[in-house]
Each structure stands twice: as C-alpha cells, then as structure tokens.
Design a protein around this motif. Structure first.
Motif, PDB file in Angstrom:
ATOM      1  N   TYR A 197       8.818  29.701 -37.916  1.00  0.00           N
ATOM      2  CA  TYR A 197       9.142  28.950 -39.055  1.00  0.00           C
ATOM      3  C   TYR A 197      10.035  28.658 -40.372  1.00  0.00           C
ATOM      4  CZ  TYR A 197       4.833  28.352 -37.335  1.00  0.00           C
ATOM      5  OH  TYR A 197       3.584  28.111 -36.635  1.00  0.00           O
ATOM      6  N   PHE A 198      10.478  27.986 -41.018  1.00  0.00           N
ATOM      7  CA  PHE A 198      11.596  27.837 -41.686  1.00  0.00           C
ATOM      8  C   PHE A 198      10.652  26.454 -42.785  1.00  0.00           C
ATOM      9  CE2 PHE A 198      13.842  29.287 -37.366  1.00  0.00           C
ATOM     10  CZ  PHE A 198      14.620  29.548 -38.386  1.00  0.00           C
ATOM     11  N   ALA A 213      10.724  21.201 -51.581  1.00  0.00           N
ATOM     12  CA  ALA A 213      11.110  21.839 -50.099  1.00  0.00           C
ATOM     13  C   ALA A 213      10.251  21.975 -48.788  1.00  0.00           C
ATOM     14  CB  ALA A 213      10.402  23.655 -50.933  1.00  0.00           C
ATOM     15  N   THR A 214      10.902  22.103 -47.725  1.00  0.00           N
ATOM     16  CA  THR A 214      10.776  21.468 -46.431  1.00  0.00           C
ATOM     17  C   THR A 214      10.155  22.435 -45.557  1.00  0.00           C
ATOM     18  OG1 THR A 214      11.681  19.402 -46.702  1.00  0.00           O
ATOM     19  CG2 THR A 214      10.942  19.537 -44.321  1.00  0.00           C
ATOM     20  N   VAL A 215       9.352  22.722 -45.152  1.00  0.00           N
ATOM     21  CA  VAL A 215       8.585  23.818 -43.872  1.00  0.00           C
ATOM     22  C   VAL A 215       8.878  22.754 -42.807  1.00  0.00           C
ATOM     23  CG1 VAL A 215       7.212  25.009 -43.944  1.00  0.00           C
ATOM     24  CG2 VAL A 215       7.260  24.494 -45.840  1.00  0.00           C
ATOM     25  N   ARG A 216       9.533  23.678 -41.842  1.00  0.00           N
ATOM     26  CA  ARG A 216       9.919  23.367 -40.485  1.00  0.00           C
ATOM     27  C   ARG A 216       9.596  24.237 -39.325  1.00  0.00           C
ATOM     28  NH1 ARG A 216      13.739  21.822 -41.386  1.00  0.00           N
ATOM     29  NH2 ARG A 216      14.008  19.007 -41.742  1.00  0.00           N
ATOM     30  N   ARG A 217       9.332  23.867 -38.419  1.00  0.00           N
ATOM     31  CA  ARG A 217       8.679  25.004 -36.912  1.00  0.00           C
ATOM     32  C   ARG A 217       9.828  24.781 -36.386  1.00  0.00           C
ATOM     33  NH1 ARG A 217       3.423  24.469 -33.364  1.00  0.00           N
ATOM     34  NH2 ARG A 217       4.496  22.876 -33.002  1.00  0.00           N
ATOM     35  N   ASN A 218      10.462  24.846 -35.885  1.00  0.00           N
ATOM     36  CA  ASN A 218      11.463  24.631 -34.987  1.00  0.00           C
ATOM     37  C   ASN A 218      10.434  24.713 -33.400  1.00  0.00           C
ATOM     38  OD1 ASN A 218      11.547  27.035 -33.664  1.00  0.00           O
ATOM     39  ND2 ASN A 218      14.077  27.877 -34.889  1.00  0.00           N
TER      40      ASN A 218
END
Length: 364
Positions: free
Chosen positions: A160-161, A150-155
């Motif tokens: 947050y995705f 799982a990759t947590v990302r803030r655009n």
C-alpha cells in the motif's frame, strides 16, 4: 513559482484500516462505473454527455439508495465522479480513448481524497487520512508546501502506498556554465558532449531469467488457486523491483544533468515507432527513453534550466560535426568508429551524434 509536487510513501495499515481501504476501493469503483453507464446512455440518446455538476448533485441520492456508500470517505466518492468527467474531457479532446469500466480484478486499485479542514496531516512517522485515522508510514523525506490531495493505492505486489500532492514554491538553481548535448543509446545509455558516458544498467535483462521462471510456474498452476496467487505475487514483486531500480537510475541521472548544466539538448525520439522493431523492442522498452525525457522536462522547468530538442529526423550519426560531410556508411549500427573522408577526423559514433544533436537543437 508554485508547482504541484507529489510525495510517495509506503503505508502500513492495520487490519481494520486495510478492510476500510478495500471498501473505499470498491465504493469508488462502483460510483465511477455507475456514472459512466449514465454518461454513455445519455450520449447514445442525445449525442451529448453529462457534466460533473449534474452527476455530483445525484451522488447524495445514490448514497441514500445504497447505505454502504456512507461507510467510506465521501470526498473519495466525489473524486470518482470527477474522474469520470475528466476522462470524457480527455476523450473529447482526443487525448485518449473512451473511458472504460473499472474492474475489481485489476491488480492496481486506488482512490483519491482532497485535503479539507486539515483532514490530511503528517506528524513524524504517522499520517492522518480521512476515515482511516492515524496510519503508520515510511517518512523517507519531509512533505513541503500546502497539501492538496492524497491518493491511496495498492500495487500488484499487495503493498500500500500514498501519494500526497502539495503546492510547493520551487526556487531555481543558481546558474552554471554547462551546455551539453546528449545522445541516447542502448549499449551506452547516454553519451554527452563533455566526454561523459553513462552505462546502461539493463535492469530488465538482469532479472529476465528469474522473471521468466516464475511466469512459467504461474502458468502451470491452476488459475485462481492458492499456489497460483503465490506465484502471481512473486512475478509482481520482480516487476516492482525492476521498476524501482530503473526509476532510481533515471532520477539520479536526470538530477545530475540538471544540477551541472544550464542548457541540455536531446533528440526528439519517436519511441512508439521504434518499438515496432522486433529485435530491439525489448531493449528500447528497458531503456525507458520517454520517461527520461519526461523527467528532464519537468525538472528543467522546476529548476530554471533550458531543455532543447533536436528535430526527430535530423541526421546526427552520419554527418561529421566538424565539416558537415555526410557519410552514409554509418547507417550500419555495427560501425562504432569512422573517419571523415573530407576532414579525416576520427569520430566515435555516439559522441559525434551528441555534438550534432547539440548543434541541431540550438539552431532549431
């Protein structure tokens, strides 16, 4: 066959989870930059870099030296080391440039963790992630297969995705009789040999004036101030809306083509060279032909379809697909219809090109 498939969802962390996500971003970035420095120093001294194993064995020592590294997910730190190793592997194989340091000021921040002992689970509209615990997310479609990472990302817009990568058994679609050639364009996005024309949505053009207005406001404000950050988020949200609408259009078109046709023929486009044309560069970028080709490529592999490519420099617009006569006048983009001087067939420029692309791809 088994394929890796990613499922992207928006997550809604609470304040404590948000702070922990930011700490994990920072710790992963610190580990990446630390081993990147060591890797560069070793390469400058000996001409050879480090290895993943040599860096991974030093990571526990680094965590003892900096106690705050223990507060975050340990697998995320291991993944940061793996990313350094992978970046140098791609650099050695000339796939990309030398890896660069990560900055906390970059608008996109992320970290990756792996699934071990059920530490990543999906239950309804709740998602369990390491260290974060249970977090609310938009469960727009079910997760299939075995969860790998799982990759947590803030655009840049501050959302947050999470992207969950799974190992999925992909079953080919039932065979159909469709066999088409596709000519990609700007005014009409795609013209097919079955007579279908797909209009170009022109997503960027529809938001261009509003985007330019907010970019001017951001430029006039003091950099780093509160109002500057507000305008920056507004610009990021407009860019996000453009990307989402373009992606939605491309996914719908490519999925439709894959479902209805067994063999699809397209032209090999050198988009990087085409972007050097200052008059068409913006429209070509908005069309996202490379992304269209990428989606068709992996979807055809997943669902048992055949994707064929016509040569990059094949003459498709100027040649009559009926008799093969070359008509150089069609080099002028303003000529949309023309009559073949040999067989007197009246051609639509794009439809004739689609037929020639199909013939060139099959005979390749």
């Amino acid at each position: 066959m088994l394929y890796h498939r990613a499922y992207k969802y928006r997550i809604y962390p609470n304040r404590e989870q948000e702070r922990l996500i930011h700490r994990t971003f920072g710790c992963s970035r610190f580990v990446f930059n630390h081993f990147l420095t060591q890797w560069n120093e070793k390469y400058a001294a000996t001409g050879k870099g480090l290895t993943y194993n040599s860096c991974a064995t030093v990571l526990p020592i680094l965590k003892k030296q900096f106690e705050w590294l223990r507060e975050v997910d340990s697998i995320a730190l291991q993944s940061a080391v793996r990313h350094v190793s992978d970046a140098f592997e791609r650099f050695r194989s000339k796939q990309n440039h030398a890896p660069r340091y990560k900055s906390r000021k970059h608008p996109v921040q992320s970290y990756t963790t792996r699934c071990t002992n059920g530490n990543i689970e999906v239950n309804g509209n709740r998602l369990k992630l390491p260290k974060l615990g249970v977090i609310r997310f938009s469960n727009s479609r079910p997760v299939e297969g075995r969860i790998l990472s799982a990759t947590v990302r803030r655009n840049p817009a501050g959302k947050y995705f999470v992207s969950i990568v799974c190992e999925v058994e992909m079953k080919p679609l039932s065979e159909v009789s469709g066999d088409i050639g596709i000519d990609l364009g700007l005014k009409t996005y795609a013209v097919c040999t079955d007579g279908r024309s797909i209009e170009n949505p022109g997503v960027y053009r529809k938001h261009e004036r509003r985007l330019a207005w907010w970019q001017r406001r951001m430029t006039r404000r003091k950099r780093g101030g509160t109002n500057w950050h507000k305008a920056k988020r507004k610009v990021a949200r407009i860019h996000e809306k453009i990307a989402c609408r373009r992606g939605d259009f491309l996914h719908k078109v490519t999925t439709m083509l894959i479902r209805e046709n067994q063999t699809i023929s397209i032209e090999t486009l050198r988009v990087t060279n085409m972007l050097k044309n200052p008059k068409l560069a913006k429209s070509i970028s908005d069309a996202a032909w490379s992304e269209f080709t990428r989606l068709l490529t992996y979807k055809s592999e997943w669902y048992g379809r055949t994707l064929k490519f016509a040569p990059a420099f094949a003459s498709t617009s100027q040649v009559c697909h009926v008799c093969g006569e070359n008509h150089p006048v069609v080099k002028d983009l303003a000529v949309r219809q023309w009559a073949c001087p040999s067989c007197h067939t009246i051609h639509d420029r794009d439809e004739n090109a689609a037929y020639n692309i199909k013939q060139a791809a099959i005979s390749k």
